[in-house]
Design a protein around this motif. Structure first.
Motif, PDB file in Angstrom:
ATOM      1  N   LEU A  61       0.820  -1.221   0.000  1.00 28.48           N
ATOM      2  CA  LEU A  61       0.000   0.000   0.000  1.00 28.48           C
ATOM      3  C   LEU A  61       0.850   1.266   0.000  1.00 28.48           C
ATOM      4  N   GLY A  62       2.160   1.113   0.195  1.00 27.70           N
ATOM      5  CA  GLY A  62       3.062   2.271   0.183  1.00 27.70           C
ATOM      6  C   GLY A  62       2.962   3.120   1.432  1.00 27.70           C
ATOM      7  N   ILE A  63       2.727   2.478   2.564  1.00 28.33           N
ATOM      8  CA  ILE A  63       2.604   3.205   3.827  1.00 28.33           C
ATOM      9  C   ILE A  63       3.549   2.599   4.858  1.00 28.33           C
ATOM     10  N   HIS A  64       3.750   3.327   5.947  1.00 35.15           N
ATOM     11  CA  HIS A  64       4.511   2.797   7.069  1.00 35.15           C
ATOM     12  C   HIS A  64       3.614   1.820   7.825  1.00 35.15           C
ATOM     13  N   THR A  65       4.195   0.757   8.326  1.00 40.26           N
ATOM     14  CA  THR A  65       3.424  -0.277   9.022  1.00 40.26           C
ATOM     15  C   THR A  65       2.608   0.295  10.176  1.00 40.26           C
ATOM     16  N   TYR A  66       3.190   1.222  10.938  1.00 40.90           N
ATOM     17  CA  TYR A  66       2.483   1.780  12.095  1.00 40.90           C
ATOM     18  C   TYR A  66       1.181   2.468  11.708  1.00 40.90           C
ATOM     19  N   GLU A  67       1.075   2.908  10.451  1.00 39.98           N
ATOM     20  CA  GLU A  67      -0.138   3.604  10.025  1.00 39.98           C
ATOM     21  C   GLU A  67      -1.365   2.693  10.015  1.00 39.98           C
ATOM     22  N   LEU A  68      -1.152   1.399  10.025  1.00 41.40           N
ATOM     23  CA  LEU A  68      -2.279   0.466  10.088  1.00 41.40           C
ATOM     24  C   LEU A  68      -2.851   0.352  11.495  1.00 41.40           C
ATOM     25  N   PHE A  69      -2.139   0.904  12.472  1.00 42.64           N
ATOM     26  CA  PHE A  69      -2.556   0.769  13.868  1.00 42.64           C
ATOM     27  C   PHE A  69      -2.981   2.090  14.503  1.00 42.64           C
ATOM     28  N   VAL A  70      -2.994   3.159  13.731  1.00 43.62           N
ATOM     29  CA  VAL A  70      -3.378   4.466  14.250  1.00 43.62           C
ATOM     30  C   VAL A  70      -4.855   4.690  13.955  1.00 43.62           C
ATOM     31  N   ASP A  71      -5.643   4.920  15.005  1.00 44.80           N
ATOM     32  CA  ASP A  71      -7.083   5.089  14.774  1.00 44.80           C
ATOM     33  C   ASP A  71      -7.408   6.461  14.186  1.00 44.80           C
ATOM     34  N   ASP A  72      -8.603   6.588  13.658  1.00 41.65           N
ATOM     35  CA  ASP A  72      -9.010   7.794  12.945  1.00 41.65           C
ATOM     36  C   ASP A  72      -8.912   9.059  13.789  1.00 41.65           C
ATOM     37  N   ALA A  73      -9.216   8.967  15.076  1.00 37.70           N
ATOM     38  CA  ALA A  73      -9.147  10.153  15.935  1.00 37.70           C
ATOM     39  C   ALA A  73      -7.737  10.729  15.952  1.00 37.70           C
ATOM     40  N   LYS A  74      -6.731   9.867  16.034  1.00 35.59           N
ATOM     41  CA  LYS A  74      -5.345  10.333  16.029  1.00 35.59           C
ATOM     42  C   LYS A  74      -4.940  10.840  14.653  1.00 35.59           C
ATOM     43  N   ILE A  75      -5.367  10.161  13.615  1.00 37.13           N
ATOM     44  CA  ILE A  75      -5.010  10.549  12.246  1.00 37.13           C
ATOM     45  C   ILE A  75      -5.458  11.979  11.956  1.00 37.13           C
ATOM     46  N   HIS A  76      -6.611  12.354  12.472  1.00 37.11           N
ATOM     47  CA  HIS A  76      -7.166  13.672  12.184  1.00 37.11           C
ATOM     48  C   HIS A  76      -6.723  14.744  13.183  1.00 37.11           C
ATOM     49  N   SER A  77      -5.910  14.361  14.152  1.00 39.61           N
ATOM     50  CA  SER A  77      -5.446  15.352  15.126  1.00 39.61           C
ATOM     51  C   SER A  77      -4.364  16.245  14.511  1.00 39.61           C
ATOM     52  N   HIS A  78      -4.320  17.474  14.958  1.00 34.29           N
ATOM     53  CA  HIS A  78      -3.347  18.446  14.476  1.00 34.29           C
ATOM     54  C   HIS A  78      -1.926  17.967  14.760  1.00 34.29           C
ATOM     55  N   ASP A  79      -1.703  17.425  15.942  1.00 32.01           N
ATOM     56  CA  ASP A  79      -0.369  16.974  16.330  1.00 32.01           C
ATOM     57  C   ASP A  79       0.118  15.850  15.421  1.00 32.01           C
ATOM     58  N   TYR A  80      -0.735  14.906  15.111  1.00 30.82           N
ATOM     59  CA  TYR A  80      -0.342  13.793  14.242  1.00 30.82           C
ATOM     60  C   TYR A  80       0.009  14.299  12.846  1.00 30.82           C
ATOM     61  N   LYS A  81      -0.815  15.186  12.313  1.00 34.53           N
ATOM     62  CA  LYS A  81      -0.560  15.729  10.975  1.00 34.53           C
ATOM     63  C   LYS A  81       0.757  16.494  10.942  1.00 34.53           C
ATOM     64  N   LYS A  82       1.030  17.229  12.003  1.00 30.94           N
ATOM     65  CA  LYS A  82       2.275  17.988  12.093  1.00 30.94           C
ATOM     66  C   LYS A  82       3.478  17.043  12.110  1.00 30.94           C
ATOM     67  N   ARG A  83       3.413  15.983  12.933  1.00 31.94           N
ATOM     68  CA  ARG A  83       4.523  15.027  12.996  1.00 31.94           C
ATOM     69  C   ARG A  83       4.700  14.290  11.672  1.00 31.94           C
ATOM     70  N   LYS A  84       3.612  13.941  11.023  1.00 31.74           N
ATOM     71  CA  LYS A  84       3.672  13.250   9.739  1.00 31.74           C
ATOM     72  C   LYS A  84       4.334  14.141   8.685  1.00 31.74           C
ATOM     73  N   LEU A  85       3.961  15.410   8.642  1.00 26.53           N
ATOM     74  CA  LEU A  85       4.549  16.352   7.699  1.00 26.53           C
ATOM     75  C   LEU A  85       6.042  16.538   7.968  1.00 26.53           C
ATOM     76  N   MET A  86       6.403  16.644   9.256  1.00 32.12           N
ATOM     77  CA  MET A  86       7.812  16.794   9.598  1.00 32.12           C
ATOM     78  C   MET A  86       8.602  15.557   9.178  1.00 32.12           C
ATOM     79  N   HIS A  87       8.016  14.389   9.333  1.00 36.12           N
ATOM     80  CA  HIS A  87       8.663  13.147   8.924  1.00 36.12           C
ATOM     81  C   HIS A  87       8.883  13.128   7.409  1.00 36.12           C
ATOM     82  N   ILE A  88       7.893  13.542   6.665  1.00 30.78           N
ATOM     83  CA  ILE A  88       8.011  13.581   5.198  1.00 30.78           C
ATOM     84  C   ILE A  88       9.107  14.548   4.771  1.00 30.78           C
ATOM     85  N   VAL A  89       9.147  15.716   5.397  1.00 35.21           N
ATOM     86  CA  VAL A  89      10.176  16.709   5.081  1.00 35.21           C
ATOM     87  C   VAL A  89      11.561  16.162   5.416  1.00 35.21           C
ATOM     88  N   ASN A  90      11.697  15.546   6.577  1.00 38.74           N
ATOM     89  CA  ASN A  90      12.994  14.988   6.966  1.00 38.74           C
ATOM     90  C   ASN A  90      13.444  13.883   6.023  1.00 38.74           C
TER      91      ASN A  90
END
Length: 94
Positions: A61-90
């Motif tokens: 699926l082209g995703i990180h394994t941990y993404e299969l275990f993160v529930d929707d509430a966390k996925i839509h949180s501002h903090d999660y989106k910020k960390r995900k974006l920082m990871h992509i940039v890094n």
């Protein structure tokens, strides 16, 4: 994360990522070299896959394994989106 939560979250997340690609269960199964019936049972929560199969699915699926275990509430949180974006940039700067 307990087993009941994994049984609920992971099948849903696999389905979400599969739908996002416009794939059927058969297409995912073929690409991940997994039997289509097994994918169906995973998505319905009837089977909990091995780590090997979880990694095969996430790689396909082209995703990180941990993404299969993160529930929707966390996925839509501002903090999660910020960390995900920082990871992509890094990752893109290496």
């Amino acid at each position: 994360m307990n087993l009941d939560k994994i049984r609920h979250v992971m099948p849903h997340r696999i389905r979400v990522f599969r739908y996002a690609k416009g794939w059927t269960q058969e297409r995912l199964a073929e690409a991940a070299n997994i039997h289509p019936t097994y994918i169906s049972r995973i998505e319905s929560g009837q089977k909990i896959p091995t780590l090997y199969v979880i990694c095969a699915i996430s790689d396909t699926l082209g995703i990180h394994t941990y993404e299969l275990f993160v529930d929707d509430a966390k996925i839509h949180s501002h903090d999660y989106k910020k960390r995900k974006l920082m990871h992509i940039v890094n990752e893109s700067s290496t």
